[in-house]
Enzyme design. Structure first.
Site, short mmCIF file in Angstrom:
data_model
loop_
_atom_site.label_atom_id
_atom_site.label_comp_id
_atom_site.label_asym_id
_atom_site.label_seq_id
_atom_site.Cartn_x
_atom_site.Cartn_y
_atom_site.Cartn_z
N HIS A 29 42.82 -9.37 -6.09
CA HIS A 29 42.43 -8.79 -4.79
C HIS A 29 41.70 -9.77 -3.88
O HIS A 29 41.38 -9.42 -2.75
CB HIS A 29 41.52 -7.56 -5.02
CG HIS A 29 40.13 -7.93 -5.44
ND1 HIS A 29 39.79 -8.20 -6.74
CD2 HIS A 29 39.01 -8.10 -4.72
CE1 HIS A 29 38.51 -8.51 -6.81
NE2 HIS A 29 38.00 -8.47 -5.60
C1 UD1 Z 1 35.28 -6.41 -1.50
C2 UD1 Z 1 34.34 -7.64 -1.62
C3 UD1 Z 1 34.70 -8.41 -2.89
C4 UD1 Z 1 34.74 -7.50 -4.11
C5 UD1 Z 1 35.70 -6.33 -3.84
C6 UD1 Z 1 35.78 -5.37 -5.00
C7 UD1 Z 1 33.62 -8.61 0.53
C8 UD1 Z 1 33.80 -9.74 1.47
N1 UD1 Z 1 34.51 -8.54 -0.50
O1 UD1 Z 1 36.59 -6.92 -1.33
O2 UD1 Z 1 33.73 -9.40 -3.10
O3 UD1 Z 1 35.19 -8.23 -5.22
O4 UD1 Z 1 35.22 -5.64 -2.68
O5 UD1 Z 1 36.82 -4.46 -4.80
O6 UD1 Z 1 32.72 -7.83 0.71
N2 UD1 Z 1 40.48 -0.90 1.56
C9 UD1 Z 1 41.00 0.34 1.30
N3 UD1 Z 1 40.15 1.31 0.82
C10 UD1 Z 1 38.82 1.07 0.61
C11 UD1 Z 1 38.32 -0.21 0.88
C12 UD1 Z 1 39.15 -1.18 1.35
O7 UD1 Z 1 42.17 0.59 1.48
O8 UD1 Z 1 38.11 1.98 0.15
C13 UD1 Z 1 41.40 -1.95 2.07
C14 UD1 Z 1 41.36 -2.06 3.56
O9 UD1 Z 1 42.62 -2.41 4.02
C15 UD1 Z 1 40.43 -3.24 3.77
C16 UD1 Z 1 40.76 -4.10 2.59
O10 UD1 Z 1 41.01 -3.20 1.52
O11 UD1 Z 1 40.63 -3.89 5.00
C17 UD1 Z 1 39.65 -5.05 2.20
O12 UD1 Z 1 38.45 -4.31 1.99
P1 UD1 Z 1 37.02 -5.05 2.02
O13 UD1 Z 1 35.97 -4.06 1.73
O14 UD1 Z 1 36.90 -5.83 3.28
O15 UD1 Z 1 37.13 -6.12 0.89
P2 UD1 Z 1 37.68 -6.02 -0.61
O16 UD1 Z 1 38.95 -6.77 -0.69
O17 UD1 Z 1 37.66 -4.63 -1.13
#
Ligand code: UD1
Length: 360
Positions: free
Chosen positions: A206
């Site tokens: 991820h």
């Molecule tokens: C975040 C953390 C990462 C951690 C990971 C655990 C940061 C920069 N990254 O990454 O360190 O290892 O969480 O999972 O804070 N999305 C969904 N549903 C959700 C949340 C996110 O669909 O509930 C999708 C969205 O498209 C979003 C993307 O995932 O834009 C990325 O989400 P984000 O919270 O920015 O970072 P993670 O990749 O989850």
């Protein structure tokens, strides 16, 4: 009574907060207010963990959601600032290295509230990684540093930080140790996916560096597509979207690959403990695999958990098809295991140190 404001927001925080929140609840000197930024909002990444781990419902949920990094950080800082104004906590606790971590840290520092960073001192020495920026920001302004490993302490020392630094062990390992009998015995989840203990690989992916462009993701998926071994791949929503937009679904259409949605904590631990090998870019899975003595191929370009690689349990390949396949084919697990992640009592130590903070 001292009031602690704990800021959580992403899946790994819920796992890390569980044992610390319980240790705070047992303290007669501390009380906790839980704030969820809403960085993670899908039930599988958030609500499911609160239910499974029986975490208290947060008193505040800012419901910030996803967005551009700086926007997300800014919104979180504004929301946490308001809660700090209202609750007037004596200390703020943040965990790890996500955007929620950095937001909590900045909001605390700007209100002159003592800040405790749990999982402090880890570094990947690459400012291109969003998490590295969050670690650097948070460690620059914390007052208490709870390091999971001696490497964390050394990294802080190299940055000139020596006051308020404590080597306590890893709070995530507290949780795995706590549930170990259940994790060990739960073979139901293997059956659900048609897997045999010791005869499959568990894959997770991820990281932004592996999912923001098609090339690394394609290289990783081509590697697992070429394996002649069962692979279980619980897919993070971010990776699911990337696979769809880069049109890579065909690489998952193989009889030996079982793709599924994100799994809960206990199912993941059971699947990891009984796997032949993990293939992952997740810091959490890397250290948990080490705890379970499961070899791991790290499909990230580097790791903050240097000890697992130095001891020979894990190998860093980056997102390169041939390197991944070669590492899987030639891996031999070492005979020694140093348990460098601590004794499973980090949370209790953290609560005692926080209690004594105001005595100094
Ligand atoms: C975040 C953390 C990462 C951690 C990971 C655990 C940061 C920069 N990254 O990454 O360190 O290892 O969480 O999972 O804070 N999305 C969904 N549903 C959700 C949340 C996110 O669909 O509930 C999708 C969205 O498209 C979003 C993307 O995932 O834009 C990325 O989400 P984000 O919270 O920015 O970072 P993670 O990749 O989850």
């Amino acid at each position: 009574m001292y009031k602690i404001l704990t800021v959580v927001g992403a899946r790994p925080h819920f796992v890390k907060a569980k044992m610390v929140s319980e240790a705070i609840a047992r303290s007669v000197q501390l009380t906790e207010v839980l704030l969820h930024t809403g960085q993670h909002y899908d039930h599988a990444l958030s609500g499911a963990f609160f239910e499974e781990l029986e975490l208290p419902t947060p008193q505040y949920n800012l419901e910030i959601g996803s967005g551009r990094q700086a926007w997300q950080l800014g919104q979180m800082i504004l929301g946490i600032d308001q809660v700090i104004e209202q609750e007037k906590p004596d200390m703020v606790i943040v965990y790890g290295d996500t955007n929620s971590t950095a937001a909590g840290a900045i909001a605390a520092a700007k209100n002159d509230i003592p800040l405790a960073h749990i999982e402090a001192g880890l570094r990947e020495f690459n400012k291109g990684i969003p998490e590295e920026v969050n670690k650097l920001l948070t460690d620059a302004i914390a007052d208490l540093y709870f390091c999971p490993t001696p490497t964390g302490v050394r990294n802080l020392e190299m940055a000139g930080i020596t006051r308020g630094v404590y080597l306590v062990g890893d709070v995530g390992i507290d949780l795995v140790s706590h549930y170990l009998p259940h994790i060990e015995a739960n073979l139901e989840v293997l059956k659900r996916f048609g897997l045999q203990a010791g005869q499959y690989h568990l894959m997770t992916c991820h990281r932004a560096s592996n999912t923001n462009q098609p090339e690394p993701l394609r290289a990783i998926l081509e590697a697992i597509a070429a394996l002649d071994y069962p692979v279980l791949f619980p897919i993070h929503p971010r990776t699911r979207q990337a696979i769809a937009s880069f049109q890579l679904e065909h690489l998952l259409q193989k009889p030996h690959i079982a793709a599924t949605g994100p799994l809960g904590f206990l199912d993941t631990q059971s699947l990891l403990r009984h796997a032949r090998m993990a293939i992952t870019d997740s810091g959490g899975i890397i250290k948990e695999a080490y705890f379970h003595r499961v070899p791991a191929i790290i499909i990230d370009r580097q790791t903050e958990w240097l000890e697992t690689v130095a001891e020979g349990w894990h190998q860093v390949t980056g997102p390169h098809t041939q390197k991944i396949l070669q590492a899987i084919a030639t891996f031999i697990a070492p005979a020694t295991h140093s348990n460098f992640l601590g004794d499973g009592h980090a949370a209790e130590k953290i609560a005692r140190i926080i209690e004594s903070y105001w005595l100094c």
